[in-house]
Write a protein that holds these residues in place. Structure first.
Motif, PDB file in Angstrom:
ATOM      1  N   ILE A  92       0.815  -1.043  -0.064  1.00  0.00           N
ATOM      2  CA  ILE A  92      -0.029   0.078  -0.129  1.00  0.00           C
ATOM      3  C   ILE A  92       0.925   1.046  -0.074  1.00  0.00           C
ATOM      4  O   ILE A  92       1.633   1.584   1.238  1.00  0.00           O
ATOM      5  N   GLY A  93       0.868   1.987  -1.253  1.00  0.00           N
ATOM      6  CA  GLY A  93       1.599   3.298  -1.310  1.00  0.00           C
ATOM      7  C   GLY A  93       0.774   4.467  -1.865  1.00  0.00           C
ATOM      8  O   GLY A  93      -0.405   3.824  -1.967  1.00  0.00           O
ATOM      9  N   ALA A  94       1.385   5.519  -1.924  1.00  0.00           N
ATOM     10  CA  ALA A  94       0.284   6.663  -2.412  1.00  0.00           C
ATOM     11  C   ALA A  94       0.132   6.602  -4.046  1.00  0.00           C
ATOM     12  O   ALA A  94       0.801   5.976  -4.795  1.00  0.00           O
ATOM     13  N   HIS A  95      -0.915   7.090  -4.522  1.00  0.00           N
ATOM     14  CA  HIS A  95      -1.144   7.129  -5.835  1.00  0.00           C
ATOM     15  C   HIS A  95      -1.737   8.381  -6.143  1.00  0.00           C
ATOM     16  O   HIS A  95      -2.172   8.991  -5.264  1.00  0.00           O
ATOM     17  N   VAL A  96      -1.416   8.846  -7.373  1.00  0.00           N
ATOM     18  CA  VAL A  96      -2.165  10.079  -7.872  1.00  0.00           C
ATOM     19  C   VAL A  96      -3.312   9.737  -9.210  1.00  0.00           C
ATOM     20  O   VAL A  96      -2.815   9.107 -10.109  1.00  0.00           O
ATOM     21  N   LYS A  97      -4.430  10.181  -9.189  1.00  0.00           N
ATOM     22  CA  LYS A  97      -5.304   9.857 -10.052  1.00  0.00           C
ATOM     23  C   LYS A  97      -5.984  11.189 -10.787  1.00  0.00           C
ATOM     24  O   LYS A  97      -6.214  11.920 -10.036  1.00  0.00           O
ATOM     25  N   ILE A  98      -5.908  11.362 -12.114  1.00  0.00           N
ATOM     26  CA  ILE A  98      -6.357  12.614 -12.656  1.00  0.00           C
ATOM     27  C   ILE A  98      -7.809  12.094 -13.450  1.00  0.00           C
ATOM     28  O   ILE A  98      -7.459  11.128 -14.157  1.00  0.00           O
ATOM     29  N   LEU A  99      -8.966  12.442 -13.075  1.00  0.00           N
ATOM     30  CA  LEU A  99     -10.060  11.908 -13.607  1.00  0.00           C
ATOM     31  C   LEU A  99     -10.984  13.136 -14.074  1.00  0.00           C
ATOM     32  O   LEU A  99     -12.052  13.722 -13.777  1.00  0.00           O
ATOM     33  N   SER A 100     -10.302  13.982 -15.134  1.00  0.00           N
ATOM     34  CA  SER A 100     -10.843  15.405 -15.531  1.00  0.00           C
ATOM     35  C   SER A 100     -10.745  15.637 -16.945  1.00  0.00           C
ATOM     36  O   SER A 100      -9.861  15.034 -17.501  1.00  0.00           O
ATOM     37  N   ASN A 101     -11.460  16.267 -17.621  1.00  0.00           N
ATOM     38  CA  ASN A 101     -11.219  16.934 -19.048  1.00  0.00           C
ATOM     39  C   ASN A 101     -10.754  18.057 -18.986  1.00  0.00           C
ATOM     40  O   ASN A 101     -10.718  18.904 -19.940  1.00  0.00           O
ATOM     41  N   SER A 102     -10.797  18.706 -17.694  1.00  0.00           N
ATOM     42  CA  SER A 102     -10.505  20.235 -17.923  1.00  0.00           C
ATOM     43  C   SER A 102      -8.760  20.253 -17.933  1.00  0.00           C
ATOM     44  O   SER A 102      -8.159  19.175 -18.068  1.00  0.00           O
ATOM     45  N   THR A 103      -7.906  21.357 -18.374  1.00  0.00           N
ATOM     46  CA  THR A 103      -6.863  21.654 -18.522  1.00  0.00           C
ATOM     47  C   THR A 103      -5.867  21.216 -17.098  1.00  0.00           C
ATOM     48  O   THR A 103      -6.038  21.480 -16.203  1.00  0.00           O
ATOM     49  N   GLN A 104      -4.856  20.291 -17.452  1.00  0.00           N
ATOM     50  CA  GLN A 104      -4.121  19.841 -16.278  1.00  0.00           C
ATOM     51  C   GLN A 104      -2.605  19.922 -16.702  1.00  0.00           C
ATOM     52  O   GLN A 104      -2.155  19.380 -17.628  1.00  0.00           O
ATOM     53  N   VAL A 105      -1.895  20.465 -15.758  1.00  0.00           N
ATOM     54  CA  VAL A 105      -0.595  20.578 -15.798  1.00  0.00           C
ATOM     55  C   VAL A 105       0.035  19.951 -14.585  1.00  0.00           C
ATOM     56  O   VAL A 105      -0.122  20.163 -13.334  1.00  0.00           O
ATOM     57  N   MET A 106       1.160  18.959 -14.545  1.00  0.00           N
ATOM     58  CA  MET A 106       1.710  18.278 -13.528  1.00  0.00           C
ATOM     59  C   MET A 106       3.054  18.364 -13.931  1.00  0.00           C
ATOM     60  O   MET A 106       3.737  17.669 -14.837  1.00  0.00           O
ATOM     61  N   SER A 107       3.916  19.267 -13.278  1.00  0.00           N
ATOM     62  CA  SER A 107       5.265  19.547 -13.781  1.00  0.00           C
ATOM     63  C   SER A 107       6.227  19.702 -12.602  1.00  0.00           C
ATOM     64  O   SER A 107       5.818  20.437 -11.603  1.00  0.00           O
ATOM     65  N   GLY A 108       7.380  19.186 -12.658  1.00  0.00           N
ATOM     66  CA  GLY A 108       8.484  19.320 -11.416  1.00  0.00           C
ATOM     67  C   GLY A 108       8.431  18.373 -10.159  1.00  0.00           C
ATOM     68  O   GLY A 108       8.764  19.185  -9.164  1.00  0.00           O
ATOM     69  N   ILE A 109       7.753  17.513 -10.239  1.00  0.00           N
ATOM     70  CA  ILE A 109       7.443  16.699  -9.065  1.00  0.00           C
ATOM     71  C   ILE A 109       8.486  15.517  -8.939  1.00  0.00           C
ATOM     72  O   ILE A 109       8.523  14.745  -9.978  1.00  0.00           O
ATOM     73  N   GLU A 110       8.565  15.301  -7.843  1.00  0.00           N
ATOM     74  CA  GLU A 110       9.472  14.032  -7.366  1.00  0.00           C
ATOM     75  C   GLU A 110       8.514  13.110  -6.740  1.00  0.00           C
ATOM     76  O   GLU A 110       7.973  13.270  -5.720  1.00  0.00           O
ATOM     77  N   PHE A 111       8.103  12.054  -7.395  1.00  0.00           N
ATOM     78  CA  PHE A 111       7.292  10.810  -6.818  1.00  0.00           C
ATOM     79  C   PHE A 111       8.206   9.653  -6.364  1.00  0.00           C
ATOM     80  O   PHE A 111       9.028   9.015  -6.966  1.00  0.00           O
ATOM     81  N   LEU A 112       8.027   9.230  -5.082  1.00  0.00           N
ATOM     82  CA  LEU A 112       8.798   8.174  -4.476  1.00  0.00           C
ATOM     83  C   LEU A 112       8.105   7.306  -3.689  1.00  0.00           C
ATOM     84  O   LEU A 112       7.070   7.817  -3.047  1.00  0.00           O
ATOM     85  N   ASN A 113       8.039   6.111  -3.754  1.00  0.00           N
ATOM     86  CA  ASN A 113       7.287   4.948  -2.904  1.00  0.00           C
ATOM     87  C   ASN A 113       5.782   5.030  -3.438  1.00  0.00           C
ATOM     88  O   ASN A 113       5.232   5.068  -2.606  1.00  0.00           O
ATOM     89  N   MET A 114       5.492   5.013  -4.696  1.00  0.00           N
ATOM     90  CA  MET A 114       4.300   5.169  -4.960  1.00  0.00           C
ATOM     91  C   MET A 114       3.648   3.681  -5.617  1.00  0.00           C
ATOM     92  O   MET A 114       4.413   2.937  -6.032  1.00  0.00           O
ATOM     93  N   GLY A 115       2.512   3.778  -5.654  1.00  0.00           N
ATOM     94  CA  GLY A 115       1.466   2.694  -6.140  1.00  0.00           C
ATOM     95  C   GLY A 115       1.127   1.718  -5.188  1.00  0.00           C
ATOM     96  O   GLY A 115       1.723   1.532  -4.147  1.00  0.00           O
ATOM     97  N   SER A 116       0.070   0.893  -5.378  1.00  0.00           N
ATOM     98  CA  SER A 116      -0.554  -0.141  -4.546  1.00  0.00           C
ATOM     99  C   SER A 116      -1.007  -1.020  -5.148  1.00  0.00           C
ATOM    100  O   SER A 116      -1.320  -1.342  -6.315  1.00  0.00           O
ATOM    101  N   SER A 117      -0.740  -2.435  -4.197  1.00  0.00           N
ATOM    102  CA  SER A 117      -1.384  -3.521  -4.929  1.00  0.00           C
ATOM    103  C   SER A 117      -2.059  -4.110  -3.800  1.00  0.00           C
ATOM    104  O   SER A 117      -1.437  -4.773  -2.868  1.00  0.00           O
ATOM    105  N   ILE A 118      -3.265  -4.184  -3.598  1.00  0.00           N
ATOM    106  CA  ILE A 118      -4.142  -4.582  -2.512  1.00  0.00           C
ATOM    107  C   ILE A 118      -4.894  -5.750  -3.324  1.00  0.00           C
ATOM    108  O   ILE A 118      -5.910  -5.701  -3.911  1.00  0.00           O
ATOM    109  N   ASP A 119      -4.592  -7.021  -2.547  1.00  0.00           N
ATOM    110  CA  ASP A 119      -5.229  -8.157  -2.825  1.00  0.00           C
ATOM    111  C   ASP A 119      -5.561  -8.424  -4.330  1.00  0.00           C
ATOM    112  O   ASP A 119      -6.659  -8.496  -4.865  1.00  0.00           O
ATOM    113  N   GLY A 120      -4.475  -7.985  -5.168  1.00  0.00           N
ATOM    114  CA  GLY A 120      -4.665  -8.484  -6.605  1.00  0.00           C
ATOM    115  C   GLY A 120      -5.016  -7.090  -7.368  1.00  0.00           C
ATOM    116  O   GLY A 120      -4.987  -7.332  -8.393  1.00  0.00           O
ATOM    117  N   HIS A 121      -5.616  -6.079  -6.730  1.00  0.00           N
ATOM    118  CA  HIS A 121      -6.158  -4.726  -7.317  1.00  0.00           C
ATOM    119  C   HIS A 121      -5.051  -3.917  -7.050  1.00  0.00           C
ATOM    120  O   HIS A 121      -4.459  -3.405  -6.073  1.00  0.00           O
TER     121      HIS A 121
END
Length: 539
Positions: free
Chosen positions: A58-87
């Motif tokens: 179980i780690g962190a995660h970022v999800k974008i569910l939008s049609n509006s303008t999105q900008v994600m820049s200059g970020i360091e992601f570490l220890n991300m992602g989850s696998s919970i009972d196969g999901h």
């Protein structure tokens, strides 16, 4: 240690007390194969607190569910992602985004040590993903789903995908420009093309190197649009630099394929056009830095080929007798350093799938040479695969190992039945099991008869007005895991390649008597790129 210079550049100093596990190639040693250097740290950080159980990560995660303008820049992601009972939940997921305005982007981010993939696009279009660095993640580093289209991935770097591929592309209608996949445990690029009437986007200046399996694996592309790989580079990959599998309409335009286990492999892929391509074997530098006792040589117990062509293709494919492969302006070099390989050759062959022990892969060369040496090695396919009727057309007569030019020529298996009807003497090369025949233009045709009761039947072809004749043995289809297989629908094939002229063809039994099969199916390959070949009415 990084030392900044007044001109805005910097010098990277390695700590000599921690020698690198692998040799490092600098730009000073080779500007083509220099190692990439990337800064992983960012001022803005998103770091997951990881909880690990027997069934979950179980780690962190970022999800974008939008049609509006999105900008994600200059970020360091570490220890991300989850696998919970196969999901799974991915570190950066963009889903159901329709960014038609063209201003949305994921750029200049650093993502490392994640547990389930890296940057994932699902059912998304119109997004720019550029200049991101993904390092040491589990599973695929970049994943483009089957319903994502019209996105652009440019100047991204992947290094050390711990499983999966650096770039996994499940929909080809996106643009990929100047991306690099390095040191993946599996493939650098894995591109699965969906069926349907849509073209591939731009695929240009992309790189794959130092991967444990294939540099670039492409399969199941079956579109009427030509798929163009423009100026790609694959080098130092353990198995294949570039692998085309089970599709058609491919073009390799420019590019470099060097120091791979095998450079380019074509496997059940049709209508392949290679032009202005540089293909290399093993350099002196690589021979030196991979020498024992510290490292394993590149070729223990296998062969190195610049291009591996199939000897024949799946007879169930559409119009299989009219498919063709064209090699034009190909430059081969450095195949004389065999690195303990039994064979090191610019062009060799392989055989796989349901097939027959006969050549039926219409291929032509134009302006292809290798240091005035024979560069097509057919010994393995002749001895192990029993393919002894190879025909490759030298369309401009420029590939003669002796350097003598003719309007056209044929490169054939070094067997009497392939040179019997030659109008001029052929030069025989025992070391490559081939012969070079100037001014010989051959077209291949095939007779198929019933399988049962014809095991000892031969096809005899005689040229009218001469004493020249030769015989051909039949062949049934063979699977890799069976010596042969028999059923009521299997048939026996007889294949011949002839120049222009009038010929008589007969089926003979063991006593030399003419017999009449229950049926004969006749197939002719497409027209070769030369003049003076046999026509249907000539036999």
């Amino acid at each position: 240690e990084v030392q900044s210079l007044d001109d805005g550049t910097a010098i990277l100093m390695l700590d000599s007390s921690y020698p690198p596990i692998q040799p490092i190639i600098t730009e000073e040693e080779s500007d083509e194969f220099a190692v990439e250097v990337a800064l992983l740290s960012r001022n803005v950080k998103i770091r997951g607190d990881v909880e690990v159980t027997d069934s979950s990560i179980i780690g962190a995660h970022v999800k974008i569910l939008s049609n509006s303008t999105q900008v994600m820049s200059g970020i360091e992601f570490l220890n991300m992602g989850s696998s919970i009972d196969g999901h799974s939940r991915y570190p950066v997921l963009i889903k159901n985004g329709n960014f038609s305005g063209g201003n949305s982007m994921i750029s200049k981010n650093s993502l490392r040590d994640s547990y389930v993939r890296g940057i994932v696009l699902e059912e998304t279009s119109g997004l720019s993903v550029n200049e991101n660095i993904v390092f040491q993640v589990k599973d695929h580093s970049f994943f483009v789903g089957s319903k994502s289209s019209n996105n652009t991935l440019e100047s991204n770097l992947v290094s050390k995908s711990r499983s999966g591929s650096g770039f996994y592309i499940d929909h080809g209608n996106n643009n990929f420009i100047g991306n690099v996949a390095s040191s993946s445990v599996h493939n650098g690029w894995q591109i699965l093309h969906q069926n349907g009437d849509h073209p591939m986007g731009i695929f240009k200046n992309n790189v794959a190197h130092s991967c444990n399996h294939h540099g670039m694996l492409n399969y199941h592309y079956r579109q009427n649009y030509q798929l163009i790989f423009d100026n790609v580079r694959t080098y130092k990959n353990r198995i294949h630099g570039f692998y085309l599998y089970n599709g058609y309409n491919y073009t390799l335009k420019g590019g470099l394929f060097a120091e791979n286990g095998q450079g380019i492999k074509i496997d059940r892929a049709y209508n392949v056009h290679m032009v202005d391509v540089d293909i290399r074997g093993i350099s002196d530098l690589t021979s030196y830095i991979t020498s024992p006792p510290g490292f394993t040589r590149l070729c223990p117990g296998t062969n190195i080929f610049g291009i591996q062509l199939p000897t024949n293709e799946n007879p169930y494919s559409i119009n299989w007798w009219n498919q063709r492969q064209i090699l034009e302006n190909i430059h081969f070099s450095l195949f004389d350093k065999n690195q303990n390989c039994e064979v090191s050759s610019p062009i060799g062959f392989h055989k796989g799938g349901i097939t027959i022990n006969q050549w039926n892969f219409l291929t032509s060369l134009s302006n292809v040479k290798y240091e005035d040496k024979p560069f097509i090695n057919a010994c393995e396919t002749s001895s192990n695969h029993k393919i002894q009727d190879l025909v490759i057309t030298d369309a401009d007569g420029n590939s003669n190992p002796k350097g003598k030019k003719s309007p056209f020529a044929s490169i054939v298996s070094n067997s009497a039945r392939m040179t019997t009807f030659a109008t001029e003497p052929c030069t025989h090369y025992q070391e490559t099991c081939t012969a070079y025949c100037p001014n010989l233009c051959l077209r291949t045709f095939n007779f198929a008869i019933e399988q049962h009761g014809t095991e000892n039947v031969v096809l005899k072809i005689s040229k009218d007005g001469t004493r020249k004749s030769t015989t051909y043995l039949g062949s049934t289809r063979v699977k890799p895991d069976h010596e042969s297989y028999s059923n009521d629908y299997n048939i026996r094939y007889y294949s011949a390649s002839l120049p222009e002229g009038s010929y008589d063809a007969k089926f003979l039994d063991t006593e030399g008597n003419t017999i009449w099969p229950g049926f004969v199916q006749e197939s002719w390959e497409g027209h070769p790129q030369c003049n003076g070949y046999v026509s249907i009415s000539d036999v």
